[in-house]
Design an enzyme around this catalytic site. Structure first.
Site, short mmCIF file in Angstrom:
data_model
loop_
_atom_site.label_atom_id
_atom_site.label_comp_id
_atom_site.label_asym_id
_atom_site.label_seq_id
_atom_site.Cartn_x
_atom_site.Cartn_y
_atom_site.Cartn_z
N ASP A 58 -21.98 -36.81 -36.83
CA ASP A 58 -23.00 -37.05 -37.87
C ASP A 58 -24.10 -37.98 -37.34
OD1 ASP A 58 -20.95 -39.02 -37.73
OD2 ASP A 58 -21.72 -39.93 -39.56
N GLU A 59 -25.25 -37.90 -37.99
CA GLU A 59 -26.32 -38.89 -37.85
C GLU A 59 -26.73 -39.16 -36.40
OE1 GLU A 59 -25.86 -41.52 -41.86
OE2 GLU A 59 -24.67 -42.21 -40.17
N ILE A 60 -26.93 -38.11 -35.65
CA ILE A 60 -27.43 -38.31 -34.28
C ILE A 60 -28.92 -38.66 -34.35
CG2 ILE A 60 -27.79 -37.22 -32.03
CD1 ILE A 60 -25.35 -35.45 -32.63
N HIS B 48 -22.72 -43.21 -33.47
CA HIS B 48 -21.74 -44.16 -34.01
C HIS B 48 -20.81 -44.69 -32.92
CE1 HIS B 48 -22.68 -43.68 -38.32
NE2 HIS B 48 -23.05 -42.47 -37.97
N ASN C 251 -28.94 -45.06 -38.16
CA ASN C 251 -28.98 -45.17 -39.63
C ASN C 251 -28.52 -46.53 -40.12
OD1 ASN C 251 -29.65 -42.46 -39.43
ND2 ASN C 251 -28.50 -41.92 -41.29
#
Lengths: 554, 554
Positions: B335-337, B271, B296
């Site tokens: 999050d969301e690596i 992010h 994502n």
């Protein structure tokens, strides 16, 4: 009903560089590659003798938008890179409005209130890029107003300069369908006159031409009808939550000046519990419990349709209401009639038994009384689909039917031979998807889940499942806001820019590519905000500035 | 963690006649049956030497609410029938604020910013109905402030008179959980300082004590960090869409004065695409396409976590940011690596190969560097759940973990021994249910359909699937607004009153009956509107005025 091939090419280009971001898309659009400045002394000339005041008012508003929109282009850098092209650009000094030879001069308001089949919204707009003047021509002041609306969408702002790109522009434009509406329910929760006026402005910006006003319902009766004032006195939420006759006049006038006809609905015989506060004698099963046995939502209560006194009272109420609204149309509703309510109502059963009528026959007779009163005033009745599909009521063939339960019901309405307005809950209900609102229902969803996205609405096909002969029965359509879970607090955000989706379908014709439309929809949404209507973002701004880059496939 | 039996009885009565409609429900509440007037000369006395200015400011605001709320009771007639009882009612002339013996006098702000385990928000409120003065007592100014908030919810308005019913009141109150938050994402779309301040006010009205500020993300970097100003200069949407250090200071100060700690998040290493605008050398797969292979959501871009230079840069950025925020907590996200992003990034692969590290080892090392810098400043790191559950990163045992992917993941976080903040998407994500927002996805739903109703949020159990020993790991929870489809236009309406659901769960304890709570939730929602926050209706006003009558079973 899509633009010509040339125009389609322009649209595809516009997706990458939304220099011309009109909404709804014109029928025919030709653009160029020049930048054009709006001259500081830019003026709009009304080349019409004795121009109606609502046209000159519209000119004034258009000039204010040109000055105050200050919309920066939705590109990375917000148009700062355009400045270099501006130094070489020509200036536009004037826009002339002219009626075509032979046209009669009438006000926008008058033109907006004629019967749908007589309404003329077509216009042509020419914006040269050589410094000569722009021209809008039309057969009516209403067409000129639509052209002004288009003209106002051409302009962007950067560093004190108002300019248009991709000029010159040549547009010939006319709506695919005569009815393009927006419905608001002001009975579940109340909306002020200014909320409605702001919504009328927003509607006009995307050429919506009908405000379907679901003004009263079982929960409240906020309309003061001359001769029937006790209904609002006792049935409104409060004395301040009432539309007085002067409020109505100002809404009708505000709408008319913006090319919008007001189609009022007094829903009958169901959805009338609020009448019981003043006239319990006319209402069966008022506040009966459990409400779910007597109505689709609380509170229960329906007009005693078998009673001649009630039918006459209702006809009088509808006629008195109809006189407040100049539209040629009037909706008497007719949805969600609960049979059990009448089965359990002693007075209704007594009349049915003594006259040997079925409930269906009584409903037909009731409807003939109410519609007869309206037709005597020159009104075309409008009803919800059940009146045709479920109750087999005898209706005048010119009755307009609103299809709402499912888009699939359009075919049956067409088979019955009626003209229709598409209002399908599976595409156009703006309120769906917020979960159930009745109490003691912790896991409840709403009956019309899921949320109807703008993409879903935009994918609607008005001619689906209809034969070629039936196409003429489609008058148009509308998105609708029922307000069990809405109020002034989320009116703008739940409606805009989503409700622009149907505005384009019914102006430009269906079949447009939603993905290609998205940059234009961002553009009109951002322009709404500049004008004070809280249209919500459809994507992160990062995506809005980079057309196509946030596509699933990009 | 629910009120005593006596208080529960009171709540049930309150459902039929919501005379005491507090939100969140106090731990212990005793009420009577008298009406009490607010005396025209009513005054609030601060019986504290050298009272901190944020306490006296809170007193001033409370007096303004008492005067300006003008909330009519949510009953049929809106309280007009109360007037007869008012003629016999006693008047309340004063409210005294006093600290318990031995308490230290510190500002609300200072008390709101101490570590969660040291925070004291308890208070007692006594409102007699015999004309004698009311009293709030507490161990801290923060507790006094919570008591003032409760006091402000007692009062209604009718015909120029401010009054309370169901008096006297005796309340002893303290939160069930120390962390009660609200998260706002200001990176997908930008929110002004005043939008945030209005939200802080709303939060404080329901005793939310933590503003989790997801300030930056891949789409934009709107935070001006001293020493790192190029990030906002190049990564913000525009120069006006930036929070300057003085903006941050004013938000932190505004929050603190309202009993709210600001937990800032700089999400790392994913992010972070927006950092590439100023520092492409630190970002892998920046804007790589198709974005869905690398992130994502668009745009792709992650910090080159294996690079020592990038780790040091990031640690410096986090430390500089942390110095802007007095909170003891700081979130580094996590999050969301996206693994593919690193697999395809030459520089990252080169470092991993040359040092013989796995990606997981590099992530642990990166996190040790960044968390080390924060811990050196006395900050407690906060991370999203993947850092514990997916990546097996070595973390300090005092790290706080936010559970978001599913409420079911709480048990695994507890098993790993970490303290947690419930932020589950399946209960608390305010943005879910609006359909897919990526382009070229016409039939798309959002991944977290459906809409999370207030009823769903209110049904959350913070202790579900945890052993008794693990209960102490639950710090609290929060509702969250990710803003792909939100902006200032729908901030109020998408958040309120829904976000009050978790505020009550984590103050009063879970297990409350949502149906019984609804009248109180209506009440606080209507009060919000009176104070300028656009909380939406949850039902038709007809239902809001008739508790229980619109229940499914009524």
């Amino acid at each position: 009903m899509r633009p010509s091939v040339l125009a389609v090419v322009t649209i595809v280009l516009a997706r990458a560089t939304p220099g011309i971001a009109l909404w709804p898309q014109p029928t025919s659009l030709q653009t160029g590659s020049s930048t054009l400045l709006l001259a500081p002394n830019f003026n709009i000339k009304v080349s019409i003798p004795h121009a109606p005041s609502d046209l000159t008012d519209a000119v004034t508003r258009t000039k204010q938008y040109l000055q105050n929109d200050k919309l920066e282009r939705l590109v990375v850098g917000r148009g700062a890179a355009d400045v270099s092209a501006l130094t070489k650009a020509k200036s536009l000094s004037s826009l002339t409005l002219q009626l075509n030879p032979g046209a009669t001069v009438r006000s926008i308001t008058a033109e907006a209130q004629v019967a749908l089949e007589d309404r003329d919204e077509a216009y042509a707009l020419t914006v040269p890029s050589d410094g000569s003047g722009a021209v809008i021509s039309a057969n009516s002041t209403l067409g000129l107003f639509r052209g002004l609306t288009t003209f106002g969408q051409l302009w962007y702002y950067s560093g004190g300069i108002v300019y248009a790109i991709n000029q010159p522009t040549q547009i010939k434009d006319a709506p695919a369908y005569p009815y393009r509406g927006f419905m608001l329910d002001t009975a579940r929760n109340f909306f002020s006159v200014s909320d409605i006026q702001r919504t009328l402005d927003a509607m006009s910006w995307v050429k919506i031409n009908t405000f379907h006003w679901h003004v009263v319902d079982s929960q409240s009766f906020p309309l003061e009808v001359p001769g029937y004032t006790d209904l609002a006195q006792k049935g409104a939420y409060s004395a301040s939550s009432v539309y007085s006759p002067s409020d109505v006049a100002s809404i009708v006038s505000y709408a008319g000046a913006r090319g919008i006809d007001v189609l009022v609905e007094i829903d009958t015989p169901g959805h009338t519990s609020a009448i019981a506060a003043a006239h319990p004698e006319h209402i069966a099963c008022a506040d009966a419990t459990p409400w779910s046995d007597f109505a689709n939502e609380p509170p229960a209560g329906q007009l005693r349709l078998a009673s001649p006194a009630t039918a006459n009272y209702t006809a009088g109420l509808l006629a008195a209401t109809a006189k407040m609204f100049p539209s040629t149309m009037f909706s008497t509703g007719g949805d969600e009639i609960n049979v059990n309510c009448y089965t359990q109502d002693g007075p209704t059963q007594q009349i049915l038994n003594s006259t040997g009528q079925t409930l269906g026959q009584a409903l037909s007779k009731f409807t003939q009384t109410t519609h007869g009163a309206l037709e005597a005033l020159g009104k075309t009745p409008v009803v919800w689909e059940e009146m045709v599909l479920d109750y087999n009521v005898t209706l005048s063939p010119k009755t307009v039917v609103m299809v709402w339960i499912s888009s699939l019901d359009a075919a049956a309405v067409a088979t019955a031979g009626f003209r229709m307005v598409h209002s399908p809950s599976d595409y156009f209900y703006l309120d769906c998807g917020a979960g159930g609102w009745v109490g003691d229902y912790p896991a409840g969803n709403s009956w019309c889940e899921p949320f109807k996205t703008w993409q879903k609405a935009y994918s609607f096909d008005p001619l689906a499942n209809l034969t070629a002969d039936q196409h003429k029965l489609v008058l148009g359509g509308q998105q609708l806001l029922w307000t069990e879970q809405s109020g002034p607090q989320n009116l703008d955000s739940i409606a805009w820019p989503r409700a622009a989706a149907s505005a384009e379908i019914f102006w430009s014709g269906a079949g447009g590519d939603g993905d290609a439309a998205l940059p234009r929809l961002h553009d009109i949404g951002y322009r709404f905000r500049q004008r004070g209507v809280d249209a919500i973002p459809l994507q992160p701004e990062w995506c809005a500035l980079r057309p196509g880059v946030c596509d699933l496939t990009a």
